[in-house]
Motif scaffolding. Sequence first.
Motif, PDB file in Angstrom:
ATOM      1  N   VAL A   1      41.483 -52.514 -69.771  1.00 55.01           N
ATOM      2  CA  VAL A   1      40.798 -51.232 -69.609  1.00 55.01           C
ATOM      3  C   VAL A   1      41.810 -50.101 -69.482  1.00 55.01           C
ATOM      4  O   VAL A   1      41.666 -49.051 -70.122  1.00 55.01           O
ATOM      5  CB  VAL A   1      39.868 -51.287 -68.380  1.00 55.01           C
ATOM      6  CG1 VAL A   1      39.334 -49.893 -68.055  1.00 55.01           C
ATOM      7  CG2 VAL A   1      38.714 -52.238 -68.640  1.00 55.01           C
ATOM      8  N   GLU A   2      42.850 -50.291 -68.676  1.00 58.44           N
ATOM      9  CA  GLU A   2      43.832 -49.233 -68.485  1.00 58.44           C
ATOM     10  C   GLU A   2      44.544 -48.897 -69.789  1.00 58.44           C
ATOM     11  O   GLU A   2      44.787 -47.723 -70.088  1.00 58.44           O
ATOM     12  CB  GLU A   2      44.854 -49.659 -67.430  1.00 58.44           C
ATOM     13  CG  GLU A   2      44.285 -49.672 -66.007  1.00 58.44           C
ATOM     14  CD  GLU A   2      45.314 -50.103 -64.990  1.00 58.44           C
ATOM     15  OE1 GLU A   2      46.371 -50.634 -65.402  1.00 58.44           O
ATOM     16  OE2 GLU A   2      45.070 -49.914 -63.781  1.00 58.44           O
TER      17      GLU A   2
ATOM     18  N   GLU B   1      42.134 -46.856 -71.930  1.00 53.43           N
ATOM     19  CA  GLU B   1      41.915 -45.530 -71.357  1.00 53.43           C
ATOM     20  C   GLU B   1      43.083 -44.611 -71.666  1.00 53.43           C
ATOM     21  O   GLU B   1      42.911 -43.426 -71.954  1.00 53.43           O
ATOM     22  CB  GLU B   1      41.715 -45.629 -69.841  1.00 53.43           C
ATOM     23  CG  GLU B   1      40.421 -46.309 -69.414  1.00 53.43           C
ATOM     24  CD  GLU B   1      39.217 -45.383 -69.503  1.00 53.43           C
ATOM     25  OE1 GLU B   1      39.284 -44.367 -70.238  1.00 53.43           O
ATOM     26  OE2 GLU B   1      38.205 -45.672 -68.856  1.00 53.43           O
TER      27      GLU B   1
ATOM     28  N   HIS C   1      31.435 -43.683 -71.710  1.00 50.09           N
ATOM     29  CA  HIS C   1      30.803 -44.187 -70.490  1.00 50.09           C
ATOM     30  C   HIS C   1      30.021 -45.467 -70.766  1.00 50.09           C
ATOM     31  O   HIS C   1      29.969 -46.371 -69.912  1.00 50.09           O
ATOM     32  CB  HIS C   1      29.872 -43.113 -69.906  1.00 50.09           C
ATOM     33  CG  HIS C   1      30.605 -42.112 -69.068  1.00 50.09           C
ATOM     34  ND1 HIS C   1      31.859 -42.332 -68.573  1.00 50.09           N
ATOM     35  CD2 HIS C   1      30.245 -40.875 -68.617  1.00 50.09           C
ATOM     36  CE1 HIS C   1      32.253 -41.281 -67.864  1.00 50.09           C
ATOM     37  NE2 HIS C   1      31.297 -40.392 -67.875  1.00 50.09           N
TER      38      HIS C   1
ATOM     39  N   ARG D   1      32.459 -48.348 -70.865  1.00 52.63           N
ATOM     40  CA  ARG D   1      32.916 -48.670 -69.506  1.00 52.63           C
ATOM     41  C   ARG D   1      31.856 -49.487 -68.765  1.00 52.63           C
ATOM     42  O   ARG D   1      32.165 -50.487 -68.104  1.00 52.63           O
ATOM     43  CB  ARG D   1      33.224 -47.381 -68.751  1.00 52.63           C
ATOM     44  CG  ARG D   1      34.380 -46.572 -69.331  1.00 52.63           C
ATOM     45  CD  ARG D   1      34.671 -45.352 -68.487  1.00 52.63           C
ATOM     46  NE  ARG D   1      35.766 -44.580 -69.041  1.00 52.63           N
ATOM     47  CZ  ARG D   1      35.623 -43.397 -69.651  1.00 52.63           C
ATOM     48  NH1 ARG D   1      34.426 -42.851 -69.766  1.00 52.63           N
ATOM     49  NH2 ARG D   1      36.674 -42.748 -70.121  1.00 52.63           N
TER      50      ARG D   1
ATOM     51  N   PHE E   1      37.792 -49.543 -62.519  1.00 52.76           N
ATOM     52  CA  PHE E   1      37.960 -48.088 -62.566  1.00 52.76           C
ATOM     53  C   PHE E   1      38.347 -47.570 -61.178  1.00 52.76           C
ATOM     54  O   PHE E   1      37.809 -46.582 -60.687  1.00 52.76           O
ATOM     55  CB  PHE E   1      36.668 -47.433 -63.065  1.00 52.76           C
ATOM     56  CG  PHE E   1      36.187 -48.019 -64.363  1.00 52.76           C
ATOM     57  CD1 PHE E   1      36.818 -47.706 -65.557  1.00 52.76           C
ATOM     58  CD2 PHE E   1      35.120 -48.913 -64.401  1.00 52.76           C
ATOM     59  CE1 PHE E   1      36.398 -48.265 -66.753  1.00 52.76           C
ATOM     60  CE2 PHE E   1      34.694 -49.470 -65.591  1.00 52.76           C
ATOM     61  CZ  PHE E   1      35.325 -49.143 -66.769  1.00 52.76           C
TER      62      PHE E   1
ATOM     63  N   ALA F   1      39.427 -43.955 -61.019  1.00 55.10           N
ATOM     64  CA  ALA F   1      38.444 -42.933 -61.370  1.00 55.10           C
ATOM     65  C   ALA F   1      37.884 -42.304 -60.098  1.00 55.10           C
ATOM     66  O   ALA F   1      37.834 -42.927 -59.039  1.00 55.10           O
ATOM     67  CB  ALA F   1      37.318 -43.541 -62.205  1.00 55.10           C
TER      68      ALA F   1
ATOM     69  N   LYS G   1      32.777 -39.872 -61.205  1.00 53.24           N
ATOM     70  CA  LYS G   1      32.883 -40.542 -62.504  1.00 53.24           C
ATOM     71  C   LYS G   1      32.329 -41.959 -62.429  1.00 53.24           C
ATOM     72  O   LYS G   1      31.605 -42.398 -63.333  1.00 53.24           O
ATOM     73  CB  LYS G   1      34.343 -40.561 -62.969  1.00 53.24           C
ATOM     74  CG  LYS G   1      34.532 -41.194 -64.333  1.00 53.24           C
ATOM     75  CD  LYS G   1      35.974 -41.086 -64.796  1.00 53.24           C
ATOM     76  CE  LYS G   1      36.169 -41.691 -66.179  1.00 53.24           C
ATOM     77  NZ  LYS G   1      37.576 -41.551 -66.647  1.00 53.24           N
ATOM     78  N   ARG G   2      32.652 -42.688 -61.368  1.00 58.13           N
ATOM     79  CA  ARG G   2      32.095 -44.041 -61.219  1.00 58.13           C
ATOM     80  C   ARG G   2      30.577 -43.988 -61.085  1.00 58.13           C
ATOM     81  O   ARG G   2      29.871 -44.892 -61.546  1.00 58.13           O
ATOM     82  CB  ARG G   2      32.719 -44.738 -60.016  1.00 58.13           C
ATOM     83  CG  ARG G   2      34.100 -45.291 -60.270  1.00 58.13           C
ATOM     84  CD  ARG G   2      34.459 -46.393 -59.288  1.00 58.13           C
ATOM     85  NE  ARG G   2      34.433 -45.925 -57.915  1.00 58.13           N
ATOM     86  CZ  ARG G   2      35.470 -45.391 -57.273  1.00 58.13           C
ATOM     87  NH1 ARG G   2      36.615 -45.244 -57.908  1.00 58.13           N
ATOM     88  NH2 ARG G   2      35.362 -45.007 -56.019  1.00 58.13           N
TER      89      ARG G   2
END
Length: 354
Positions: free
Chosen positions: A192-193, A196, A203, A206, A230, A233, A237-238
């Motif tokens: 994921v990182e 990103e 979204h 994610r 996340f 984040a 955002k979460r």
Amino acid sequence: MARRRLTLGPTLGPTPGSALGDADVPRAELSPARPLGLGPASGPAAPIARVAAEAAGAAALQELADSVARARDTGRMVLDLPLGDIAPDHLTRDRIPAEDEDMSVLRASIRAHGQRTPIEVTPLVTGNGTGNVTGLIPGNAKGTLPYGLISGWRRLAALKALHAETGEARFATVQALVRRPETVADAYVTMVEENEIRVGLSHYERARVAALAAARGVFPDEEAALRTLFASASRPKRSRIRSFLELFHAFDDILRFPAHLPERLGLTLVERLRAGGRDEIAAALATAAPETPEAELAALGALLAPPRAAKPAPEPFRPGVTLETRLRGRTLSFVLKGPGVTPELLEELRARLG
């Protein structure tokens, strides 16, 4: 008095000019003297300098081998791996596969310049000399393959497409860094990182990877998946990603291009979903049958657009003249229509309003 020459005894070895010749006389550095009392020599001994040099060389080679092994184990050495040795579905991908303009550009770049950035993989098995799978990481759908993909799905897919198209050997392998995450959860975080940082996820993507990773048992539940994947984040955002989880569960088998769903439209869709509009949304998408992301977004936009206020019916103002009123924000408009609208009426209204 006559001088006499003192002789200490017989000479050791042949004298110059003897039958043995000077060439047969052992050199001091080749036959060093042995200490007294050690008996006859069994053969020439290696000099200290040569032993020291050989020891230093062996130590240097061992240090080099250890450095190479450490670089490989810690993911600092780029390896050329066969495409078929990598399981692309080792992890549930966070990016939804799609053939888009970016993918075409990536293939063209690799075709012209080769692969510039290595992918990241993790070993899936540990060899025991028998070919048995002894170190399988949970979640791998291709357990017999040596490596599982962590990040770089698009680069791997582009190389596979180019190799299938051209058959060229330069597209048969992929440059890769071997990572050894302690847990599968760490591997998901790395995936994921990396995405990103490079491109950025929608979204929906994610929310999707959090839901699927929790479903595969990587995390206890979806909330834990959100917090771990996340962690950097912000809380708002979460919260938005959490809202998109509702869209994933309700429409993952209905939306054709969910990765293109913008944040604002997605949150509006969540509100309609919470109001009981799932069947209405599903029916609208089935009717539209969009073939492109733009068509799907247009269908959703038309469905979710607020209804227009009915146009007010004109009111009779005087014989031959109707009046329409419009209020938009802080602007009030009066519209007079009809055969009775004349310059004289205009002057009359100005006089009354003045």
